[in-house]
Design a protein around this motif. Structure first.
Motif, PDB file in Angstrom:
ATOM      1  N   MET A 244       4.085 -59.334 -10.848  1.00 31.97           N
ATOM      2  CA  MET A 244       3.190 -58.271 -10.404  1.00 31.97           C
ATOM      3  C   MET A 244       2.886 -58.332  -8.909  1.00 31.97           C
ATOM      4  N   ASP A 245       2.891 -59.528  -8.320  1.00 30.09           N
ATOM      5  CA  ASP A 245       2.593 -59.605  -6.889  1.00 30.09           C
ATOM      6  C   ASP A 245       3.752 -59.099  -6.036  1.00 30.09           C
ATOM      7  N   HIS A 246       4.832 -58.667  -6.708  1.00 33.23           N
ATOM      8  CA  HIS A 246       5.966 -58.079  -5.982  1.00 33.23           C
ATOM      9  C   HIS A 246       6.239 -56.628  -6.383  1.00 33.23           C
ATOM     10  N   GLN A 247       5.798 -56.211  -7.565  1.00 36.10           N
ATOM     11  CA  GLN A 247       6.117 -54.848  -8.014  1.00 36.10           C
ATOM     12  C   GLN A 247       4.944 -54.049  -8.559  1.00 36.10           C
ATOM     13  N   GLY A 248       3.759 -54.639  -8.612  1.00 37.55           N
ATOM     14  CA  GLY A 248       2.650 -54.023  -9.331  1.00 37.55           C
ATOM     15  C   GLY A 248       2.186 -52.668  -8.835  1.00 37.55           C
ATOM     16  N   LEU A 249       2.502 -52.316  -7.582  1.00 39.20           N
ATOM     17  CA  LEU A 249       2.035 -51.030  -7.045  1.00 39.20           C
ATOM     18  C   LEU A 249       3.166 -50.053  -6.744  1.00 39.20           C
ATOM     19  N   ILE A 250       4.367 -50.332  -7.196  1.00 36.38           N
ATOM     20  CA  ILE A 250       5.459 -49.379  -6.973  1.00 36.38           C
ATOM     21  C   ILE A 250       5.156 -48.023  -7.628  1.00 36.38           C
ATOM     22  N   PRO A 251       4.598 -47.974  -8.861  1.00 32.95           N
ATOM     23  CA  PRO A 251       4.276 -46.656  -9.436  1.00 32.95           C
ATOM     24  C   PRO A 251       3.314 -45.845  -8.580  1.00 32.95           C
ATOM     25  N   LEU A 252       2.463 -46.535  -7.810  1.00 30.64           N
ATOM     26  CA  LEU A 252       1.511 -45.839  -6.951  1.00 30.64           C
ATOM     27  C   LEU A 252       2.245 -45.002  -5.901  1.00 30.64           C
ATOM     28  N   LEU A 253       3.408 -45.464  -5.465  1.00 30.56           N
ATOM     29  CA  LEU A 253       4.197 -44.714  -4.486  1.00 30.56           C
ATOM     30  C   LEU A 253       4.584 -43.353  -5.061  1.00 30.56           C
TER      31      LEU A 253
END
Length: 632
Positions: A244-253
């Motif tokens: 998660m510390d590498h991909q957790g906010l990709i959906p936010l993009l």
């Protein structure tokens, strides 16, 4: 040159290079590859060199699609496939996509469907016209893998449109005469968590990772800065692995306007979907603000382009990407970027382990070319040593053996991805060889589902495990010793009927999850043992127990007495310790000219940079959040 002119030029070059009598009816881009349409798929199947020679001549990935008019009926095609493919492959299903002319064949042994040098696949195409693609039948049923595959099959038309748009953007003409390369720290610099970096040239912008820091106030990367605030300007997101510390906010993009691709390995795609859905679910249950929902994750999934290791792929007009094994978790990748026509080569290591483990081969550090390296520094401080892995395994076996002998249970809080499976492999071998008694090993929380994803992608495990699975037919994840705790009732039964066993449960730092139910019940009994195999952050219950707390608060003014043994076993980390970090750089071929350190606290990043510079005589410095450094 307009993109349609580029396609016309490519078609002209292809037709000139085709053997006599072989024709195509059209060409188009689909993601990073060029697709050829033909009414003669059998001719391409007869001569496997046609595509190889075209790809070499044009320096582009090429795929062939049959014209729909030459495709056999699906029902008849299934019969023919079963006649051609050996029965030992155990085909479980065939899925047909008329738009792409592909048939996806799910089988327990994909290698038998592929055949030697792809001979069986070519035979299938010759007989039915459809282009066969092979997928492994998951040996352990995975809800995530099934849902991902079903979703992609049910959204083929939208997926195809996305890939065409991506392909046209990748293969647009370079227009800028300037040559420069910059890297910007947007998160994960002089800190661990929210990893996010921007790689920029005059032609393209590539984001590497976009994580969330679940344990800190500064949870999100600096996504509002001018370099990235317009997400539509990004050419691609490159994801190194699924934590998660590498991909957790990709959906936010995607929630705020990004509409481009995410490049990752196939296991990373599946594991990312699992962890993101769990993140949303937990946030909703705890009444916290949910940053995105499942529909945003689905949009991200449609834009994910899986790439295997060593597969060179165009991702922008001036940039090629190649993934290499990172040895950290399943599917974890070191990202190698080749910029321009031999202009510069950059390696982003992501998180890596430069040591062979029970699950993975050591991280790759040999490349065709490399000038700049951006390396993790988690254990980069001068005292960042870990216990050798084999010693850690022996310590675990000893603790389990002694606890079981006195009639107790061993409770192991573990992260669902990586450490759990590493411990499982150690326990499976120890039980099989009689080093520890044959006791049940219960898996609770997300661990079973994460293990099922590992079992779905055995080709991403180390060479010994692959040999054991493929040649000897022994999959350690299928051991009868492992028992899935799939209900609250089963968990309660385990606790109500104490017996010698091992329990691996989430969460790894004891911040919640099913591990707490076991802890409250097992803690008062001195026969039991709590074993930490992962890092425990300050402020967590796990950290308090490591410090020797004899009582832990529970609910409203209640406490649980801790009489069970509490042990910590270092050595199971998926990160390289300071010795391995140095060895990775020292043995890298070719030797880089510049190194940046990231993904470590300030002390670790600074000390690793200083020691690498002194020992290797290489320009080395820590990257700082919000700092942009011109590489070229």
């Amino acid at each position: 040159m307009a993109i349609d002119d580029v396609l016309a030029d490519l078609r002209n070059k292809i037709e000139k290079n085709l053997p006599d009598g072989v024709t195509i009816s059209g060409v188009n881009f689909e993601g990073p590859q060029l697709v050829l349409y033909t009414e003669e798929p059998k001719k391409f199947a007869d001569d496997g060199n046609i595509i190889r020679n075209l790809a070499k001549a044009l320096r582009i990935r090429i795929a062939v699609r049959p014209d729909p008019k030459v495709l056999a009926e699906p029902e008849k095609s299934v019969e023919i496939i079963h006649k051609i493919v050996p029965a030992d492959s155990v085909i479980s299903n065939c899925y047909f996509d008329p738009d792409s002319g592909e048939v996806i064949i799910e089988a327990e042994k994909p290698g038998l469907v592929i055949g030697k040098h792809g001979d069986t696949l070519r035979e299938i195409t010759k007989e039915i016209g459809w282009i066969p693609k092979v997928a492994r039948t998951p040996p352990i049923k995975s809800k995530t893998v099934k849902n991902v595959r079903d979703f992609m099959r049910n959204n083929l038309k939208e997926r195809k449109e996305i890939l065409r748009d991506v392909g046209r953007k990748i293969h647009r003409e370079c227009t800028n005469q300037d040559q420069w390369i910059r890297v910007t720290g947007l998160g994960g610099s002089l800190e661990v968590g929210r990893s996010c970096y921007l790689l920029s040239t005059p032609e393209s912008k590539i984001m590497i990772d976009c994580g969330v820091n679940l344990g800190a106030e500064d949870k999100t990367p600096y996504l509002y800065v001018p370099e990235v605030s317009n997400f539509n300007e990004l050419d691609a997101v490159v994801l190194t692995h699924a934590h998660m510390d590498h991909q957790g906010l990709i959906p936010l993009l995607y929630k705020y306007g990004y509409d481009g691709p995410v490049y990752c390995t196939p296991p990373t795609r599946d594991m990312t979907v699992l962890l993101q859905l769990d993140y949303v679910d937990i946030a909703a249950k705890e009444g916290k603000k949910v940053p995105y929902d499942s529909s945003t994750i689905q949009k991200e999934l449609l834009h994910m382009i899986p790439l295997d290791y060593e597969e060179v792929t165009d991702i922008a007009p001036d940039m090629k990407l190649t993934f290499h094994n990172a040895g950290h978790i399943i599917g974890s990748a070191i990202a190698h970027f080749h910029i321009g026509d031999g202009l510069h080569n950059i390696v982003f290591t992501g998180d890596y382990k430069y040591e062979k483990t029970r699950l993975f081969d050591p991280a790759v550090n040999r490349f065709p070319r490399v000038e700049t390296v951006i390396t993790e520094a988690t254990y980069g401080n001068n005292n960042g040593f870990q216990t050798p892995l084999r010693d850690a395994e022996k310590n675990l076996q000893k603790i389990v053996r002694e606890t079981v002998k006195r009639g107790g249970a061993v409770l192991i809080p573990a992260f669902a991805v990586g450490r759990s499976q590493e411990v499982m492999i150690v326990l499976e071998e120890a039980i099989r060889k009689g080093f520890i008694p044959d006791v049940p090993v219960y898996l609770d929380g997300m661990i079973w589902e994460a293990t099922a994803i590992h079992a779905t992608h055995p080709e991403y495990l180390n060479s010994e495990l692959k040999k054991q699975i493929f040649q000897k037919g022994q999959n350690p994840f299928l051991s009868e010793s492992f028992k899935q705790v799939d209900s609250k009732e089963m968990r309660e039964k385990i606790l109500e009927e104490p017996h010698p066993c091992v329990i691996i449960a989430t969460s790894g730092m004891m911040t919640g999850g099913p591990v707490m139910s076991y802890f409250y019940k097992l803690a008062p009994d001195e026969r039991n043992t709590l074993v930490f195999v992962g890092y425990q952050a300050d402020g967590t219950i796990g950290r308090r127990l490591q410090k020797g707390w004899s009582e832990i608060a529970v609910g409203n003014n209640n406490t649980v007495k801790v009489n069970m043994d509490v042990e910590t076993i270092d050595g199971f980390s998926g990160h390289s310790d300071v010795r391995q970090l140095h060895e990775y750089i020292r043995k890298m071929q070719p030797k880089p000219e510049r190194i940046f350190t990231v993904h470590g606290d300030e002390k670790s990043c600074i000390e690793l940079a200083e020691s690498l510079r002194k020992k290797n005589r290489i320009d080395c410095k820590p990257l700082v959040n919000l700092e942009t450094f011109r590489i070229l």
